[in-house]
Design a protein around this motif. Structure first.
Motif, PDB file in Angstrom:
ATOM      1  N   ARG A  19      37.009  16.257 -53.205  1.00 26.87           N
ATOM      2  CA  ARG A  19      35.963  17.433 -53.253  1.00 26.87           C
ATOM      3  C   ARG A  19      34.813  17.050 -53.916  1.00 26.87           C
ATOM      4  N   PRO A  20      33.854  18.022 -53.599  1.00 24.02           N
ATOM      5  CA  PRO A  20      33.712  18.832 -52.565  1.00 24.02           C
ATOM      6  C   PRO A  20      33.151  18.492 -51.327  1.00 24.02           C
ATOM      7  N   LYS A  21      33.179  17.280 -50.955  1.00 23.67           N
ATOM      8  CA  LYS A  21      32.505  16.821 -49.595  1.00 23.67           C
ATOM      9  C   LYS A  21      33.475  16.226 -48.529  1.00 23.67           C
ATOM     10  N   SER A  22      34.697  16.546 -48.846  1.00 21.11           N
ATOM     11  CA  SER A  22      35.771  16.190 -47.816  1.00 21.11           C
ATOM     12  C   SER A  22      35.296  16.896 -46.354  1.00 21.11           C
ATOM     13  N   ILE A  23      35.781  15.915 -45.426  1.00 21.92           N
ATOM     14  CA  ILE A  23      35.326  16.428 -44.247  1.00 21.92           C
ATOM     15  C   ILE A  23      36.083  17.692 -43.834  1.00 21.92           C
ATOM     16  N   LEU A  24      37.476  17.772 -44.272  1.00 20.19           N
ATOM     17  CA  LEU A  24      38.375  18.931 -44.197  1.00 20.19           C
ATOM     18  C   LEU A  24      37.653  20.214 -44.868  1.00 20.19           C
ATOM     19  N   ASP A 177      29.953  19.041 -29.907  1.00 19.84           N
ATOM     20  CA  ASP A 177      28.632  19.511 -29.548  1.00 19.84           C
ATOM     21  C   ASP A 177      28.119  20.493 -30.214  1.00 19.84           C
ATOM     22  N   ALA A 178      29.028  21.385 -30.617  1.00 17.97           N
ATOM     23  CA  ALA A 178      28.693  22.789 -31.184  1.00 17.97           C
ATOM     24  C   ALA A 178      28.645  22.385 -32.912  1.00 17.97           C
ATOM     25  N   GLY A 179      28.775  21.281 -33.271  1.00 18.91           N
ATOM     26  CA  GLY A 179      28.867  20.575 -34.665  1.00 18.91           C
ATOM     27  C   GLY A 179      30.089  20.945 -35.769  1.00 18.91           C
ATOM     28  N   HIS A 180      31.144  20.912 -35.213  1.00 17.16           N
ATOM     29  CA  HIS A 180      32.423  21.175 -35.879  1.00 17.16           C
ATOM     30  C   HIS A 180      32.577  19.511 -36.411  1.00 17.16           C
ATOM     31  N   PRO A 181      32.620  19.726 -37.967  1.00 11.31           N
ATOM     32  CA  PRO A 181      32.695  18.186 -38.320  1.00 11.31           C
ATOM     33  C   PRO A 181      34.027  17.308 -38.151  1.00 11.31           C
ATOM     34  N   ALA A 182      35.243  17.993 -38.246  1.00 12.79           N
ATOM     35  CA  ALA A 182      36.566  17.337 -37.857  1.00 12.79           C
ATOM     36  C   ALA A 182      36.572  16.721 -36.247  1.00 12.79           C
ATOM     37  N   ALA A 183      35.934  17.758 -35.562  1.00 15.93           N
ATOM     38  CA  ALA A 183      35.780  17.363 -34.017  1.00 15.93           C
ATOM     39  C   ALA A 183      34.988  16.196 -34.042  1.00 15.93           C
ATOM     40  N   GLN A 189      36.936   8.590 -34.034  1.00 21.78           N
ATOM     41  CA  GLN A 189      37.969   7.681 -34.194  1.00 21.78           C
ATOM     42  C   GLN A 189      38.848   7.239 -33.026  1.00 21.78           C
ATOM     43  N   LEU A 190      38.935   8.467 -31.995  1.00 20.77           N
ATOM     44  CA  LEU A 190      39.423   7.871 -30.887  1.00 20.77           C
ATOM     45  C   LEU A 190      38.794   6.923 -30.026  1.00 20.77           C
ATOM     46  N   LYS A 191      37.502   6.930 -30.241  1.00 19.37           N
ATOM     47  CA  LYS A 191      36.525   5.839 -29.410  1.00 19.37           C
ATOM     48  C   LYS A 191      36.971   4.535 -30.168  1.00 19.37           C
ATOM     49  N   GLY A 192      36.675   4.457 -31.462  1.00 17.17           N
ATOM     50  CA  GLY A 192      36.993   3.080 -32.178  1.00 17.17           C
ATOM     51  C   GLY A 192      38.503   2.765 -32.003  1.00 17.17           C
ATOM     52  N   ARG A 193      39.473   3.441 -31.533  1.00 17.51           N
ATOM     53  CA  ARG A 193      40.839   2.875 -31.735  1.00 17.51           C
ATOM     54  C   ARG A 193      40.887   2.578 -29.834  1.00 17.51           C
ATOM     55  N   GLY A 194      40.058   2.499 -29.239  1.00 19.91           N
ATOM     56  CA  GLY A 194      39.880   2.196 -27.824  1.00 19.91           C
ATOM     57  C   GLY A 194      40.516   2.983 -26.827  1.00 19.91           C
ATOM     58  N   ALA A 210      28.964   6.497 -39.839  1.00 20.76           N
ATOM     59  CA  ALA A 210      27.851   7.265 -40.094  1.00 20.76           C
ATOM     60  C   ALA A 210      28.375   8.692 -40.756  1.00 20.76           C
ATOM     61  N   LEU A 211      29.609   9.137 -40.092  1.00 24.84           N
ATOM     62  CA  LEU A 211      30.016  10.394 -40.590  1.00 24.84           C
ATOM     63  C   LEU A 211      30.571  10.363 -42.123  1.00 24.84           C
ATOM     64  N   TYR A 212      31.193   9.069 -42.356  1.00 23.95           N
ATOM     65  CA  TYR A 212      31.448   8.831 -43.551  1.00 23.95           C
ATOM     66  C   TYR A 212      30.191   8.980 -44.720  1.00 23.95           C
ATOM     67  N   ASP A 213      29.230   8.323 -44.187  1.00 25.57           N
ATOM     68  CA  ASP A 213      28.080   8.399 -44.801  1.00 25.57           C
ATOM     69  C   ASP A 213      27.518   9.844 -45.104  1.00 25.57           C
ATOM     70  N   GLU A 214      27.592  10.574 -44.088  1.00 25.04           N
ATOM     71  CA  GLU A 214      26.930  12.063 -43.924  1.00 25.04           C
ATOM     72  C   GLU A 214      27.859  12.750 -45.019  1.00 25.04           C
ATOM     73  N   PHE A 215      29.197  12.591 -45.016  1.00 24.01           N
ATOM     74  CA  PHE A 215      29.961  13.649 -45.771  1.00 24.01           C
ATOM     75  C   PHE A 215      30.427  13.096 -46.993  1.00 24.01           C
ATOM     76  N   GLY A 216      30.196  11.688 -47.197  1.00 25.14           N
ATOM     77  CA  GLY A 216      30.303  11.105 -48.572  1.00 25.14           C
ATOM     78  C   GLY A 216      31.681  10.968 -49.016  1.00 25.14           C
ATOM     79  N   ALA A 217      32.834  11.178 -48.069  1.00 25.89           N
ATOM     80  CA  ALA A 217      34.345  10.986 -48.557  1.00 25.89           C
ATOM     81  C   ALA A 217      35.043  10.745 -47.112  1.00 25.89           C
TER      82      ALA A 217
END
Length: 221
Positions: A19-24, A177-183, A189-194, A210-217
């Motif tokens: 809380r309060p910055k989780s990507i969820l 592309d629409a900006g959905h954080p979890a998407a 993550q799927l890219k990183g897993r190959g 970059a996303l972890y930095d952006e959202f802080g958690a």
């Protein structure tokens, strides 16, 4: 509808570190901020009573439930969404999945696209039936981005293979592309897993960091 309900739930059920910055939570907020045109609105008097009932959930759940049922009978979509959560046992001692499904379905049929996503989550997570896919597909076809993301997520959760990842990639890209954080995170993550080939792995790691930095958690999985 501003995310009064989702924020209330996360405040109580997300671990403190999330809380309060989780990507969820960011995703809940994003979905609600981008759902204004997809949710019928009641009149001001009804909305004031909805807020009063919601405020009673913690202190007097029986009174809150009674008022929510009255509001539901008067056509309050917000009340039906609240009742859907309450009957899942998330906010009160009440636990009745059949009633939860009934109220979320009622809200969906009244024109609430956010309720259709919540109903789909219930059907999928509780393994009630497979109607979640058709509901989310309908929302996706209509252009409701939360439906697009959850359709991709649930399809991948059913079969975490490279073939499935490739299948849901266009859905994730549309939502990202629409900006959905979890998407955005899931795609990275799927890219990183190959899942999209070896060459995409470094890009995936960069995007995740970059996303972890952006959202802080880190997100809730």
């Amino acid at each position: 509808m501003k995310c009064r309900l989702c924020r209330w739930l996360c405040d109580r059920f997300c671990p403190p570190s999330m809380r309060p910055k989780s990507i969820l939570l960011r995703s809940y907020d994003w979905e609600n901020d981008n759902s204004g045109g997809w949710e019928p609105w009641g009149d001001e008097a009804l909305r004031a009573r909805e807020d009063t009932a919601a405020a009673l959930i913690s202190s007097d759940p029986e009174a809150a439930m009674a008022e929510l049922h009255i509001l539901s009978e008067e056509g309050s979509i917000f009340a039906d969404r609240w009742l859907g959560y309450c009957y899942q046992g998330l906010t009160t001692k009440y636990h009745d999945l059949e009633r939860a499904e009934h109220h979320l379905y009622k809200a969906q049929m009244a024109g609430s696209w956010p309720a259709s996503v919540e109903l789909s989550k219930l059907l999928f997570e509780e393994k009630i039936n497979d109607k979640w896919e058709a509901i989310l597909e309908d929302g996706h076809q209509q252009g409701f981005i939360p439906s697009t993301f959850w359709l991709a997520r649930f399809r991948y959760m059913q079969s975490k293979t490279r073939a499935t990842a490739m299948q849901v990639r266009p859905l994730l890209e549309k939502a990202a592309d629409a900006g959905h954080p979890a998407a955005r995170l899931m795609l990275a993550q799927l890219k990183g897993r190959g899942m999209f080939g070896i060459r995409a792995i470094p890009q995936g790691f960069r995007e995740v960091n970059a996303l972890y930095d952006e959202f802080g958690a880190e997100p809730i999985s």
